[in-house]
Structures are given as structure tokens and as C-alpha cells.
Design an enzyme around this catalytic site. Structure first.
Site, PDB file in Angstrom:
ATOM      1  N   HIS A 191       0.868  -1.187   0.000  1.00  0.00           N
ATOM      2  CA  HIS A 191       0.000   0.000   0.000  1.00  0.00           C
ATOM      3  C   HIS A 191       0.898   1.228   0.000  1.00  0.00           C
ATOM      4  O   HIS A 191       1.554   1.522   0.991  1.00  0.00           O
ATOM      5  CB  HIS A 191      -0.907  -0.006   1.227  1.00  0.00           C
ATOM      6  CG  HIS A 191      -1.731   1.241   1.326  1.00  0.00           C
ATOM      7  ND1 HIS A 191      -2.717   1.542   0.414  1.00  0.00           N
ATOM      8  CD2 HIS A 191      -1.694   2.279   2.184  1.00  0.00           C
ATOM      9  CE1 HIS A 191      -3.257   2.706   0.729  1.00  0.00           C
ATOM     10  NE2 HIS A 191      -2.654   3.174   1.795  1.00  0.00           N
ATOM     11  N   ASP A 247       1.177   5.023  -0.286  1.00  0.00           N
ATOM     12  CA  ASP A 247       0.520   6.327  -0.242  1.00  0.00           C
ATOM     13  C   ASP A 247       1.181   7.301  -1.207  1.00  0.00           C
ATOM     14  O   ASP A 247       2.401   7.483  -1.171  1.00  0.00           O
ATOM     15  CB  ASP A 247       0.599   6.901   1.175  1.00  0.00           C
ATOM     16  CG  ASP A 247      -0.315   6.174   2.137  1.00  0.00           C
ATOM     17  OD1 ASP A 247      -1.526   6.148   1.877  1.00  0.00           O
ATOM     18  OD2 ASP A 247       0.183   5.633   3.144  1.00  0.00           O
ATOM     19  N   ASP A 304      -7.519   1.714   2.248  1.00  0.00           N
ATOM     20  CA  ASP A 304      -7.124   2.617   3.333  1.00  0.00           C
ATOM     21  C   ASP A 304      -8.070   3.786   3.587  1.00  0.00           C
ATOM     22  O   ASP A 304      -8.135   4.254   4.723  1.00  0.00           O
ATOM     23  CB  ASP A 304      -5.704   3.136   3.070  1.00  0.00           C
ATOM     24  CG  ASP A 304      -5.072   3.787   4.281  1.00  0.00           C
ATOM     25  OD1 ASP A 304      -5.443   3.404   5.414  1.00  0.00           O
ATOM     26  OD2 ASP A 304      -4.216   4.667   4.118  1.00  0.00           O
ATOM     27  N   HIS A 346      -5.770   9.929  -0.649  1.00  0.00           N
ATOM     28  CA  HIS A 346      -6.504   9.976   0.615  1.00  0.00           C
ATOM     29  C   HIS A 346      -5.704  10.545   1.778  1.00  0.00           C
ATOM     30  O   HIS A 346      -6.213  10.568   2.900  1.00  0.00           O
ATOM     31  CB  HIS A 346      -7.074   8.587   0.953  1.00  0.00           C
ATOM     32  CG  HIS A 346      -6.043   7.503   1.046  1.00  0.00           C
ATOM     33  ND1 HIS A 346      -5.606   6.792  -0.034  1.00  0.00           N
ATOM     34  CD2 HIS A 346      -5.372   6.994   2.094  1.00  0.00           C
ATOM     35  CE1 HIS A 346      -4.717   5.904   0.339  1.00  0.00           C
ATOM     36  NE2 HIS A 346      -4.547   5.994   1.626  1.00  0.00           N
TER      37      HIS A 346
END
Lengths: 926, 926
Positions: free
Chosen positions: B16, B18, B140, B391
Site C-alpha cells: 500500500h 501512499d 485505506d 486519501h
């Protein structure tokens, strides 16, 4: 490739993989317990091999065969082929190559040679000549022993690199460009036999600041995509050239070396190599702009070769690199003593390895390995001992759980060797009676001797000379008949004993065993009950034996007061007592350094006496005379003199060291004598050659002393002595310890340490040993053997004495009567070897050959008689081995002696340096 | 491969990544600033590709095209070929595939569609159909918007997986096995057009406990060498089977999924895969012992396919997943408002992207990209906007330096677009006069208008309808002549202005601009000096305009007291004031949770009023009527009514929020009305469809409310309203904000937050914004537009009103006189589009084609007139574009509409579940 007209920057990608430290060796291998420390060697080797394959320019060195061997066994044959190819092409290079990177202060040369041999043998057999390391590499050990350098030279290494040395020494060497030098590592071997080119690495073993690209580092990666933010190539190149320029100022040639790696790095080698590729590319691209700097992937041997090609002369060094301080109040002299129980267990395990595994496997033949008692092996013990030589193993600088793991491995090795021994002795003696091992005789526990009315003791002597040895057995009877192999009765004595087991008494008798062989004593109970009241509870004034020694005690204090040698008619005043230094807790104006596993730092130079007087009692028997001294509930001693002994034994017991007062304690014993030492004293190097020491002095630089006690401590592996023209008092130790001579005529030895603070060198635990059986703190017992002699002949006494401590007889037991056909005596030698010759190694090499190491154990200057050359006839050496052929090897047995060709190096003559003009960096634009 | 008669455990290796959070997107890509967080995506992709090649069973999914694209460009063509092969073979699979994983609470659908389109286009063009993601993957984001689900459905995804939902909701769904469900994501689109199969991942997006083998984890590796210590295969298998058994209890089929990865994992993929290979091997080896468990490398699409094959029916859901709470006092409703200035900058940047880059690039033709003002590009702005949808970007949950980076990227995008605009307008107008951009009009700074005696204003209108728009320009003259494109004079007003620049006055006039086109106004100075004294300093009692609105003020307090719509003859009582909640500092008995970037937690449900009264003054001019209100030194407001406006504008200014009292503050404005709301209120989802909300209530489970304020907050992207049978008060916002309706008739909106504690969700900074120009704390200004209507026709007003805020006219300036041949007016449309149709996208796709998105902007129920279907004739749409052909695409433009075939899923009928019998695990021996 190197460029002759440029500054060549040798980048050496490497990983430093401790064979145990914060985690056990197997935890490190697998990457288990990463909560303690992120480190997984299996992944390092996986990753490095992958990355080497991506670019043929890339290089890597690997050091610790303990890990490489574990990894290798798990690889597919195609991966093994790939790795062989990388080795053959020089892309993966082994350096050092022993099983581990041994400690230099607390290891015995015998065990170091063994561990090096084991690692190098694996490399030899796996990779052939391309796998043979050319360079010794001790980047982490905390001080460097001359004997190690001597061994490395005799193992055929072309050079040696390390990272740590005294900060004052480094500063001077940087100034005078003497970080590369020629170390003459023996005063007895003819140069260049023990000459070793030695290089001190510029950043310890780390990369230069700002250039660490491991996953464990935070330095900025090279960001060379102009379309993304933070393009930094220009900055990186500029910083790198500045560092190279700084480094070349302290060197002597147009080559500099940079270690690109550190502890357990390269687990994700891509990070390193991707950025190093870019670094090399972008820095060398500056050559087009006239910058005469050439950066290349390299290895220590490649760098060494370039230095050798310069044909320069090099500064010569004769002393060693002890003690190591990395700052004014940071002397790494505590670990000389740290974990004294582990240090003793390691030393006795070495004895067991040589005796139980190596010698008896050879003497017993193939039946040893597979015989009536099952399958035995020497490998487990050899690996355990090899691992224990690591510089965070026997050094005592590991975490507690890791220390436990080392000890457990050694204990496991003992078990495997005992099967070998049972098989071997069954073959040699012709008896398959069960053989009992009493591993806990040190705490007077042996169920067989405690409960049997009749048993026999096999005493195996590993030395090449007959020995006399006192046997002490826990028993519950009052009187025993002890007979030797000829059925002749032997003097024995039963006295009261404090055992951790069920024994109430102790049976003592002297045994005599033949060279490299055994004899058998039988013991029969005569009478049950308490021992006769031979103990004298009045204060003794003297003990002596008929042959040599005589010592007196001060009736007021109960302390030793003099020591005499009746044969040489010498007498010295000798007071011995116990003291403790208050360990610094770091709350100090001068420095915040506390004492810890590594570092010794008393917060005052005056130790506290534990008691000015000792309660005493004495036991006088024909076999042994003892004075038992109690100094406090946690310090006691038995002063013991056996009937035939040339040495006085001081058996000390220290612990649990109290810490209710919240003070860490470093316990010493100090011998204060009338010898006029004039600041000089002597300590051995790894149990072999002896070096002269002088208080507040270093031979190669003008010392600014900042720690009057810790800065005068040196490792004592097997012995230390003080002397003047008339008298030499030698102390032989049973393990490695630290010690020094602070005052005239004085010699102190640190016995035990219990500390409440970590010393901030990574181990992150205070050295505060407790265990299941010692919940209130570890109790340690040991022996010091004192010998008073004339200086000119002292070595004739202490050399054999120390060997008897290092290689001690093995006792095995058989209950009941032995079968009448049992062979009760055996010697593997046709005759004892001359006193100068020590049988260092006798070990099965492969099915048809054995490895034999014979050693001249005297330094050239220490004995009129024994320092002379000796000849040994190998054909007439053994009783059971037929010598079909002999091939001489180097010390580590990985090269034929006549094929060992080392680089030759020229020491500088006089003091003038013939410095090469420093390569010009004026063209560097930054 | 899956086994039909076994429990199939789908292991999904993933990372994951970001697109900015604790570090900037480029720092994450390169692995820079690893001191903040260890993360380097370049290495992740390097490593994963290497490891996939080692074993064809291995799988990996990749999500964020922002990173993949950066990596891809740096690869050699042979590496690109290798990766293509891995994609074609399904070993590397893209999921989600947008530029980033967008936030769902604070993003506008227009920008989300753009960022998804950009990412998916790259995958499409690079990898073809095999690179098209089948699954949406929002593991997420902190709550899930229905509009996102609707968009994903319309983009052709077969299913959707996420990790976070309310802890009470999860508990209920686990119990009823409803973690896999069918989400009906629109009340207007005909099913299954907006139906989306949705799966909730069992461990968030982490691996099960004890099975994290990343370098960032400390779980024990599989130690399967029996010759080393700590062999643990039996233990690992046992623990794994226990976890699988636990998980299957909450699921519905014989398939379970385990996410094997987490934040920035797989940088050293060998660690993961080496251990996963072993896990699969050793667990599946238990099949020989009758254990019916089959572990396999899998991907979400493979898992989804297996679920689809079961032909089961699934629970249906119509609402959304807001708000998200992970514990009783941990409502993630603060980030709805966090960083209000960034949120506004992102929103206005979207407007600029659509106008300056997309529309004007199309309308101006090729000369836009390379014209008289140089080379312009839309890519920079598109990427900056796409990154800002992440996000942790527009959500305001990043570190301050990362927020700065997002803003800097957007500003850089503006620069690039301005070149496009200058070129485009030069082409359209025929004038190459320099075009001036006044990006700082929001703080009344524009050097040209402040200093010029004559200038012209080009007003470009991006909407498909003509607009009337108030222009406010900082000036230093007292009176100006303003003329429209026909030379006709226009009413204008000069009033006193507080500028951050040099202007003392403000010139205000209304402009009217044609659909998708521009008009030009010229402005000439008439008179210098201070403005006429039009300001009335007495307390106003009412303001109104001729058309629609009328509002009264309470003469005692200076606050608004009523609002009327003169046309519909509605009047409501309306009091508006400003308050602050005291942010919890975590020192609390119930919970230690403080308010922070993510979490809103007032320490009392009663907000403090900033002032019960406002100091006021009013300005009444023909163009605009204003009442200026001062509540405190840090809160003020202008209540403003333009002559032609249907809406009342509340321009609030908040900051610097004082923190001298060491209290964090969350500032709201609250509208208290006479509307009978009965706990209901309405908020939009991503600026598009509107959902009904009810205080202390969730549609799908029995809520136990534990935070009476924070637990009733919802995201307001573009509007919120309250209504009863007669009256609807709609508030249109200029950015995303959080808000709720706590009391009957009341609507509150959070405007600004200044907090002193981190909320322990990783960002590790308190949300305490200061900057160079706001050293004492950020000052934020914004607008709320109030519209009072009958409920049945309210949408007819608020839909166009909101679009005018989202896509606002672009003003460009030219100094002096324009060349007489300059074309002063232009419209790209042949006629305005019908009110129901919004021109969402007009963007150059490639050299010969443009991407056009027309949107029906009314929900099916909200307008009698405008909710009806509409037909648009594309051939007659544009004035300058010849429509040579039209091909319909899916919403994300990565598939032809007629080729889009999605899995069909059956919702369960009624409430009874047709549960499959759970696969028997009774055979598992543990």
C-alpha cells in the site's frame, strides 16, 4: 579498473555479520527476533547474489563462513553453480574466511587456529583456490593482538585490515600517514614469517557520512530523474569528491578505500548497488571535466594489490593494539573479564574438544565415530567452539540469552564428543563397560562417585609429556583405597566438602598419566562416615611442600605474606587480597561513560578492600596442604599446595556480588610484592608469545593517559608476570582475564564484574548475570597458579604449567570392577616429546589422514635451554599410527606450505618517510 | 489452483503505497527521507519483479499508477518487456489502477474521474487489456462514499474491496456473514448500472497476526532447517490453520482472502515470498493428513471470480460507509474539514484544470500547446491534481511539508496551464497582447489592476450555460468606467478594501459570459482618491435584492434573523453565528483519544460561542449589498447579496485561531432555523448525488452512539440541506467540509481546525497550520451560498449554483487598449445546453480526438422538470469542432462502452439469507 594517473577510490561493498551478539547465530541467520535487531543473513546472501548477477562490475566480499556455510547447504545445485561462477570471476570474494571473526583479547590461539581452519577448509573444498581469502579482515574486534597478526601471516594472508584502534593512535597515524603499516608480529619468528601488512580502515567499517544506502540507513538516495522533485546528482558528486579529497590527505598512495556497508547490511542489496552504480557513473562522468578521480567497485585484495604494486616502504610496528579506547574515558578493557564463567567454560570446552573429540577420534580410529556406544561426531563441538571464538562470544559482550546459547551449544558438543570418547576408549581398552562422565566435578557433583563402593577412573592426558594431576572426587565415604594401573596403592585423602550435590566428603589423590594416553585408577570404599578431623581451625602461619614452595601467612590478617622457592632459594614478600572498583554509572562531569560489558571505567582509582582480614582454617595432609580463607559472604579462597607441585594454587570463589547498595562492582585480586617492577609487567598474547607492558605508556605514541586504572589494563589470556633482576612472579590463569600493574611490585587481575548500566556500545543490557541456579547473582570460581622463579628460567616452569591448565586430563568413570582383560594403560606416543615441543593439534582430517600441529612453545629469548631449535622424528612419534607420508601445510591447513607465496613488503628504514607525492586533486571543482 | 472441496485460502501479496503522506510522493518514490518513514517505491517495484521471476506461482498486485508510471519510465526496454510478460501471465496484476487511491470524503467526483482516467489510460496504453484492473481497491480511505461506488461501477469494475468501516458495522457484518455484499450505489441509475460487489477485507489490509514477513515486521520467519536451532514449521502451520478456521466462521463461501502486505511493504520482496513459498508448501503438505485446506497465491480478481462462480445471493446496501469510527470515541470526521485552505486550493485548481488546461486546449487547438507564448502543457496540472486526490492529500491528513508539496505542485500546474491559455486565447481572439494572470485576487492583489488606468478583463465561462458573475478587482482609483464587449457601460462600484497588497479600493461589477466561451470588459480609470462614503456605519436591519432574496438582521445582536425568498414567498427564521468546540486533548476518562488531523473529538458537546453579538456595518450599492460583521479579532464575515443573485453569500474569515489558552479549537458556523427537520438532513456524496442523513442513526445497523457531535458529522463536498414540507435551506460550499444537524432546524458546518495534539493515526503532527505569511496561524476565507426554496424545486436552484462554484469563470487581464481587431467575444457552443446537462469534461485526448463527458446532473427524484431524460445532439453542439465520429466509452475512458461486460450479482430477496453450508474444518488437527 584502476587509473594510474588518477585518485582511485576503491568502493568495497560488504556486510558485517556477527556470529551472535544481540541475537543468537541462528536467529541472525534466519532473521528471527527482528524485534531485537533487524538482521537476517539468509536474505543478505540471497539478495547479494541476485544483485551481483545484474551487473558484472559489482563486487561483494563475504567474511563469516559460519553463516555462509548455513546458507550454502540450503541452496539448489544450480544456485551453487551460479555462486561458484561469481567466485571464479572475482565478483564474490571471501575475505578472512574463518568460521567467525574471532575476538582478539580473550581467545586462545589454539581455538582461533581451529576456527580459522574450519572456515577456510570449507571454502577450499567448496570453491578451490578462487575461494581462498587473501586478506584478513577484523573490522570490529576491540583491539588487536600481535599473536593474531602472527597467525594470519603464517596462514598465508597477504594483508590485514581492521577498523578499531585507540583514538590517539589513529590521530597520530592520520597525521603521519601511517594508517598503512607493516606489523612484525613475532619477536621469535624470522622475518618476514610473521610480518603482516596492516591497513586501518578510514571509517571504522562504515561508509563515509552521507553515503549509506542500506535499508537500515536514512541517507538520501541518488535522485537522478530530472522530471521528479529533488534532483540531487550535483550535490552527491560534490559531497563525494570532498570526502575523497579529505581522505587522500591522510594516505600515502593514489588509492583510497571506502567500506560501503556495515552491520548486517545488504539484506536488500538493490538499495546499495542501485545507488553505487549511479555514484560511480556520475562521479566518473566528471573525468570529462578534468576531475582526476576514478571510482570503482573493488575488494580489499584488489586494493591491497594496488598498494603492493607501488613498491613503497611502510612504517614498522612491533607491539600490539591494546588497549582500545575510542575516547578519553572509554577504554574497552572490561570485556577482558566480562562473563568469567562463560570464559572458563569456553576454555575447558577447548580442552575437551582437543582431548575428547580430536585426539581420541584419531587414536581410537574409525570405531570412535561409529562404535558400541553409537554414532559420535566431532563436528558439533568444533562448530560450537568455532562460534564461541566470535568477538561477541567468549568476549562476554553479547546479550544474556545469547551467552546462554553459546554455552548450550558447547554443552551439546560435549554430549556428541562423549560418544566418540566412549567408543574410542572401548577400542583402546578392550572394555565396553559403560563409561560415565562427570561434567559437574567443578561443583563437586558426580552421582557415580558419590554412591559407589567401587569404581575406576580413567585419566587421559592430552599432553605429549607425562603429567601429575590432583584428582578431587565428591564421595560419601570416610576412607578409600586407591590403586594405580599396576595395582599399587596410592596416597589418598578424604576431607569435608561443600557440594551442590549430595556428597559430604571429597577424595583427593594425585594421578600420573602417560603422554597422549591414559592410565586407570581403581577406587574402593574402606569406611563410611564423616571424614577424620584433619582440619586445623587455628590460624595457619605457613604451608609448604617438600619440593619447592613455601608460603607464609600473616597471623593477624590471615593473608598471604611471603612466597619462597626452596629450590632456587628465592623469597619475596607477597600480600594478596580482594578488592572492588566501583563501576562508573555515567553520572560524571568528565564523561557520561558507564562501565559495561565492553568498557571498564571505575569511578575512582582506589579500589575498596573487601576485608582487611580473612577468617582462615587449614588442612594439612600428605597429598595437599590448604588454607581456606573467608573474606566476606561472597568472597573466599583456598590457598592450596599439592605435594608435587611447582606452583601455588589460589582457588578463588566470588559471588553473588552484592548490588543492594546500587553500586556496580568490578572485583579484583591484587598481589603486592617486593619485586621492583619499575612500571613494567608482562602479559601473553592469545596464550602464546608474551609482550612487555609499561604503565601509562604506549610504545608507538606519546600517550596522554586519562584513565589511570582502565587505561593500564591488558588482556591476560593464560599468564602475566612481574619481575626484576632477581625474581619473577608468574601468574597462570585458567581463563582470559583483564589485569594490570598499577603500582610498583603489584599485579592485579580482574575476576568478576557485576554492573548495573549498559555501556552504550549496542548490547543494551547491563552485565548483571543471574541464572536459574544463581538467582541472586552468578557465583564464579577459578584458579590462579603462582610460580616464583629466576627470570632467566621462569619460562621453563610457566610454559608447561600453562599448557597443563589449557589441556587438562580427561576423567572418565566406570562403576564396579573392570573386566580383567581391560587394558589399563595406553600411550599414543613412543616417547614424550622434548619440553620445547607442544602437540597443538592431533585431529582426524579425512578418512585416511590426520592433521598434526607441533609447536615450539618457547619464545626465542625466554629460556636458555628450551628456546633452542628442536628436531622431532615424525616416523618414530606415534605408537598406533603408521606415518605413510607427510605434507606440510600452512598454519590454517588450507594451502601446501611450499605453495604459500605471500606479497613481500619493505619496512621503512630509519625514521624518514619516502612519501609519494600526493595525487593532485586541485582539479576537482566542487 | 482452487480446490472445490477444500477451504481455499487466497494469499494476496500487495503493497500500500501512499501517494504522499508523511513524505512527499517523490520522496516515497525514491526512498528519500527514510528518517521520517522507511519507504522507497522504486525499490519495491525492482524487488517484486525480481521475485516474481523466481517462481511462476507467485502473484503481486499493484495499485497506484502515480508510482508505477514513475518507475516504468526509468526501466530499460528489456525490463519493460519482462514486466509486460508478467502482466500478460497474470503474475503481476493491476488493481484499482487510478493515479492514486483517492480520498472518498473530501474529493469531488470530477477530479476523481480525472485521476482514475489518467491512471487507467496509462495502463491501457502500456499493457492493453491484460493491464486493465478488474477490481477497485480502496483499502485505506477512512470511510466510503456511495458516489465512489457508483463511479467504480460505471468504470466497469467487477468488484470493490476495502479495509476500513465502522467497528460496530464490522461486528454485525461478521456475525451475519455480510462482509461481502452488493452495493446499490445510486438511487437514480437503473440497476445494475451502479451496483458494485463489495468485499470487506478481514484484517484491514494487513496480514493476519504473526504472519507479517516484511522487512518492516518482526514476526518469526519460517525456520525449516532441522539442523539449525528453533525449527518452527509445526508451530507455523498450526497457527495458520487456527487463523483460517477463525476467518471462515465469518464468511459465506469456501474461499477466504488474506492480504499479505501493508504500507510500503515488499521493498525486499524476498523476505515475504521466501516465507510464503514455505507457508504454502508446509500447509498444503497437511492435505496428505486429511486437512482440507488449500493455500494459494492469489489476487483480488481471482478471489472475486471464485465468489462469482458460487452463484450465491448477497446482502444489498443502499447507503454509504460514513462516518468511520474505529472505536467508541474515535470518529474519523475531523478530516472532512482539516486543512481548509488546501481543500479550497485543490477545488479551485480543479476548476483551473478544466478551464485553463482542458477546455481551452481543445477550443484553441494545437496552437495552445505551442504558440506565441511558448510551450504549454496540461500534463503537469493533471498530475498535480491527480496526486492531490490521494486519501492523505486533499483529506488534509498529511504532514505539513507534504501539504506544502501538494500545493506547490498545483501552483506549478497553474503556471504550465497559463501558457496554454495565453496561446489559446491569442488564437481565439486574434490578439497576441500579453495576458496577465492575477492568481492572488482572493487576497485582493493584482499589480495590473492596482496600477493601470486602462485594462481589459477577459472572462471565460467554462459552463455550458451563460453565467452572471461578480468581478471584484483591487484598485486604487475612486471611480472607473467599465464597458462590455459591445462597448456598453456596465454598473460598477468602488468601495474600501482591506488588501494584503497595495490596493486601497475594490472595484465590483457583474459580468455576463457566454456558454463555454469568453467575453471581454474594458475598465478605465475615472477618478483617483478614496472611495465615496457609501458605507453605512449604523446597524443594518435588512438587505435584499430586486429579484429574490431578503434577509433581516437582529438590531441588538447584529446577527442574521430571517431569510426570505420573495419569489416563492417563503420566510424562515434564521440565526447564524460562529462557535468553537474545544478539541479533546486526550486526557479523558472515557478515552485517551485527542482530536487530530483525522479525528474530531470535542471534549464537550456544547460549543463555545465566539461572540453573542457582531459589530456590523453595511454597504449598499446597486451592484451589491453587504453587511460586514466582526465577531472577534479572528472571526469576521461579509453577508453579501448581488443584484441578480438567487443566493445569499456568507463570506467568512477565520483565523489565526488563538491557542494562547492551550486549547485546540474546531470552529463551526451554525444556522439555526425554524425548519422542522425531525433529525433529518442531507449531504452530497463527492459533489454529486445527495444522501439523507439522520442524527444518531445508521440505516443498516442499530447504532450505539458514543460521540453525540463527532458521531453525527458527515462530509459535505458541495452542499448540504435541511428541509421540512415547506422550506428547504440549501448551503452550497466552496470546498469540502464536515458538518451535521445536531438539533432540530439546525445545520452546522466546520470551517477551520487548529489542534495541539496528534491523534495517533500515524501523521505524528498536531494539525497546527502556520506559514511564512501567517506565522501566528493560518487565516482561512471561504464562502457559503444560502438558498431558500420549496423542497420540490430546490434542486433547480442548487444544482446550477453549485456548478458555478465548482467551475468558476477564469479572469485574464490585458493592460492598455486592445487591438481593434481583437475578437472580444467567443462561445464554443452553438447553444447553451439544457439545464439538466452538465458539460463535465472537454479535454484533448490525442492529436485528433477529444474526450467529452456530458452528465445528467439531477437525481431522479429531485426536480419535476430537470430530472427528466434529455437528448443532446452532438453534431450541433460545438461551434469550432467538427464531429467526425463518436465512440462511447465507460466512465473512465479505458474501455469501449459496448465491450464493458461486468460480472452480474444477485441481491438477496427479502431478509432471509441463503447461506451456504460452511466448509467443514473439523478435520483440521491443531
Amino acid at each position: 579498473l584502476c587509473q594510474p594517473d588518477m585518485l582511485n577510490v576503491h568502493l568495497v561493498p560488504h556486510t558485517h555479520d556477527d556470529v551472535g551478539w544481540l541475537k543468537t547465530v541462528d536467529q541472525y541467520f534466519y532473521g528471527d527476533r527482528n524485534d531485537i535487531q533487524h538482521a537476517g543473513v539468509q536474505y543478505i546472501l540471497d539478495s547479494v547474489v541476485d544483485q551481483l548477477l545484474k551487473n558484472p562490475d559489482r563486487r561483494f566480499i563475504y567474511v563469516e563462513t559460519a553463516f555462509f556455510y548455513r546458507w550454502w547447504r540450503q541452496q539448489s545445485s544450480s544456485m551453487q553453480q551460479t555462486v561458484k561462477q561469481l567466485v571464479n570471476e572475482g565478483r564474490l570474494e571471501f575475505v578472512n574466511g574463518g568460521w567467525c571473526m574471532s575476538d582478539e583479547a580473550t581467545t586462545h590461539y589454539s581455538a582461533v587456529i581451529d576456527q580459522m581452519t574450519m572456515g577456510l577448509r570449507f571454502l577450499n573444498e567448496t570453491f578451490g583456490p578462487c575461494g581462498r581469502p587473501r586478506v584478513a579482515w577484523h573490522i570490529d574486534p576491540f583491539g588487536h593482538a600481535r599473536e593474531h597478526a602472527s597467525m594470519f601471516a603464517q596462514m598465508g594472508y597477504d594483508g590485514f585490515f581492521f577498523g578499531r584502534l585507540d583514538y590517539q593512535d589513529r590521530a597520530r597515524r592520520m597525521m603521519y600517514r601511517e594508517q598503512e603499516l607493516l606489523w612484525r608480529a613475532s619477536d621469535s619468528l624470522t622475518p618476514p614469517m610473521a610480518d603482516l601488512f596492516t591497513g586501518i580502515l578510514p571509517n571504522g567499517y562504515n561508509p563515509p557520512e552521507g553515503f549509506c544506502w542500506d535499508q537500515s540507513c536514512d541517507d538520501a538516495p541518488i535522485r537522478d530523474d530530472p522530471d521528479l522533485e529533488d534532483y540531487n546528482v550535483d550535490d552527491v558528486v560534490k559531497r563525494f569528491l570532498a570526502i575523497a579529497e579529505g581522505q587522500v590527505r591522510n594516505t600515502y598512495t593514489n588509492h583510497i578505500i571506502m567500506t560501503m556497508g556495515s552491520d548486517f547490511q545488504y539484506e536488500n542489496a538493490n538499495l546499495w548497488y542501485k545507488n553505487l552504480d549511479k555514484l560511480i557513473h556520475y562521479v566518473n562522468a566528471q573525468q570529462a571535466n578534468g576531475i582526476k578521480v576514478n571510482v570503482l567497485y573493488s575488494t580489499p585484495s584488489c586494493y591491497l594489490q594496488e598498494l603492493h604494486r607501488t613498491n613503497l616502504t611502510w612504517a614498522l610496528k612491533n607491539d600490539d593494539f591494546f588497549p582500545y579506547a575510542d575516547d578519553a574515558h572509554d577504554f574497552w578493557t572490561g570485556y577482558f573479564t566480562s562473563r568469567p564463567a562463560l570464559k572458563r567454560y569456553e576454555r575447558i570446552s577447548n580442552s575437551n574438544l582437543q582431548v575428547m573429540c580430536n585426539q581420541l577420534e584419531v587414536l581410537g580410529g574409525p570405531v570412535s565415530r561409529r562404535g558400541p556406544f553409537g554414532v559420535g561426531d566431532s563436528k558439533t563441538m568444533k562448530e560450537a567452539m568455532a562460534v564461541a571464538q566470535h568477538h561477541d562470544a567468549v568476549s562476554g559482550t553479547e546479550k544474556q540469552h545469547v551467552a546462554n546459547d553459546y554455552a548450550r551449544r558447547l554443552a551439546n558438543g560435549w554430549q556428541h564428543c562423549q560418544v566418540l570418547v566412549s567408543n574410542s576408549l572401548a577400542g583402546l581398552s578392550g572394555s565396553t563397560a559403560e563409561r560415565i562422565y562427570c561434567d559437574n566435578l567443578n561443583i563437586s557433583v558426580c552421582p557415580l562417585t558419590e554412591s559407589s563402593k567401587k569404581f575406576s577412573v580413567n585419566v587421559y592426558n592430552p599432553l605429549a609429556r607425562p603429567v601429575t594431576w590432583p584428582v578431587r572426587l565428591p564421595v560419601n565415604g570416610t576412607a578409600y583405597v586407591v590403586s594405580d594401573a599396576n595395582g599399587k596403592s596410592v596416597d589418598s585423602q578424604v576431607s569435608f566438602c561443600v557440594s551442590r550435590g549430595f556428597a559430604v566428603n571429597e577424595l583427593v589423590f594425585q594421578v600420573q598419566a602417560p603422554p597422549l594416553g591414559y592410565t586407570t585408577y581403581s577406587v574402593s570404599l574402606l569406611q563410611n562416615g564423616p571424614p577424620p578431623a584433619s582440619t586445623q581451625h587455628h590460624t595457619p602461619t605457613a604451608i609448604k611442600n617438600k619440593v619447592l614452595n613455601h608460603m607464609t601467612f600473616d597471623p593477624d590478617t590471615g593473608l598471604l605474606s611471603s612466597l619462597s622457592n626452596l629450590e632456587t632459594k628465592q623469597t619475596i614478600k607477597l600480600t594478596q587480597n580482594f578488592y572492588w572498583y566501583n563501576a562508573s554509572d555515567g553520572n560524571n562531569v568528565e564523561s557520561i561513560q558507564p562501565s559495561g560489558a565492553y568498557i571498564f571505567r571505575p569511578n575512582s582509582s582506589t579500589p575498596f578492600v573487601i576485608s582487611k582480614t580473612a577468617k582462615t582454617e587449614s588442612i594439612q595432609t600428605p597429598a595437599v596442604q590448604e588454607v581456606r580463607q573467608w573474606f566476606s559472604p561472597w568472597v573466599s579462597q583456598v590457598v592450596r599446595l599439592y605435594a608435587d607441585s611447582r606452583a601455588l594454587e589460589l582457588e578463588w570463589t566470588v559471588g553473588p556480588v552484592p548490588i543492594d547498595d546500587d553500586l556496580g562492582k568490578e572485583v579484583i585480586t591484587r598481589l603486592d610484592t617486593s619485586i621492583q617492577t619499575a612500571q613494567y609487567f608482562y602479559t601473553d598474547s592469545n596464550g602464546r608469545e608474551v609482550l612487555q607492558r609499561k604503565t601509562d605508556f604506549r610504545p608507538t605514541w606519546n600517550l596522554k593517559q586519562s584513565e589511570p586504572i582502565a587505561g593500564n589494563y591488558y588482556p591476560i589470556n593464560s599468564r602475566a608476570f612481574i619481575k626484576d633482576d632477581d625474581d619473577q612472579l608468574t601468574v597462570v590463569t585458567d581463563r582470559s582475564q583483564g589485569g594490570g600493574s598499577i603500582n610498583n611490585g603489584s599485579l592485579e587481575i580482574m575476576l568478576h564484574r557485576r554492573l548495573l548500566y549498559d555501556d552504550v556500545r549496542g548490547v543494551a543490557e547491563p552485565l548483571n548475570e543471574t541464572s536459574g541456579i544463581f538467582p541472586k547473582g552468578l557465583v564464579v570460581r577459578g584458579r590462579l597458579l603462582l610460580s616464583l622463579d629466576r627470570p632467566a628460567s621462569a619460562a621453563d616452569a610457566h610454559r608447561p604449567l600453562a599448557q597443563e591448565v589449557v589441556l587438562q586430563p580427561l576423567l572418565t568413570f566406570t562403576g564396579g570392577d573392570l573386566h580383567p582383560n581391560t587394558r589399563l594403560e595406553f600411550s599414543g606416543l613412543q616417547a614424550a616429546l622434548p619440553p620445547a615441543v607442544h602437540l597443538l593439534t592431533l585431529s582426524q582430517w579425512d578418512k585416511d589422514s590426520v592433521l598434526l600441529r607441533l609447536e615450539h612453545q618457547f619464545q626465542s629469548w625466554e629460556s636458555k635451554v628450551n628456546s633452542q631449535p628442536v628436531t622431532v622424528n615424525l616416523q618414530k612419534l606415534f605408537t598406533t599410527l603408521d606415518v605413510l607420508g607427510v605434507s606440510e601445510l600452512n598454519l590454517s591447513a588450507n594451502q601446501w606450505k611450499d605453495e604459500m607465496k605471500r606479497f613481500s613488503w619493505t619496512p621503512e628504514s630509519g625514521t624518514a618517510h619516502l612519501h609519494l607525492s600526493v595525487p593532485s586533486l586541485q582539479h576537482i571543482r566542487t
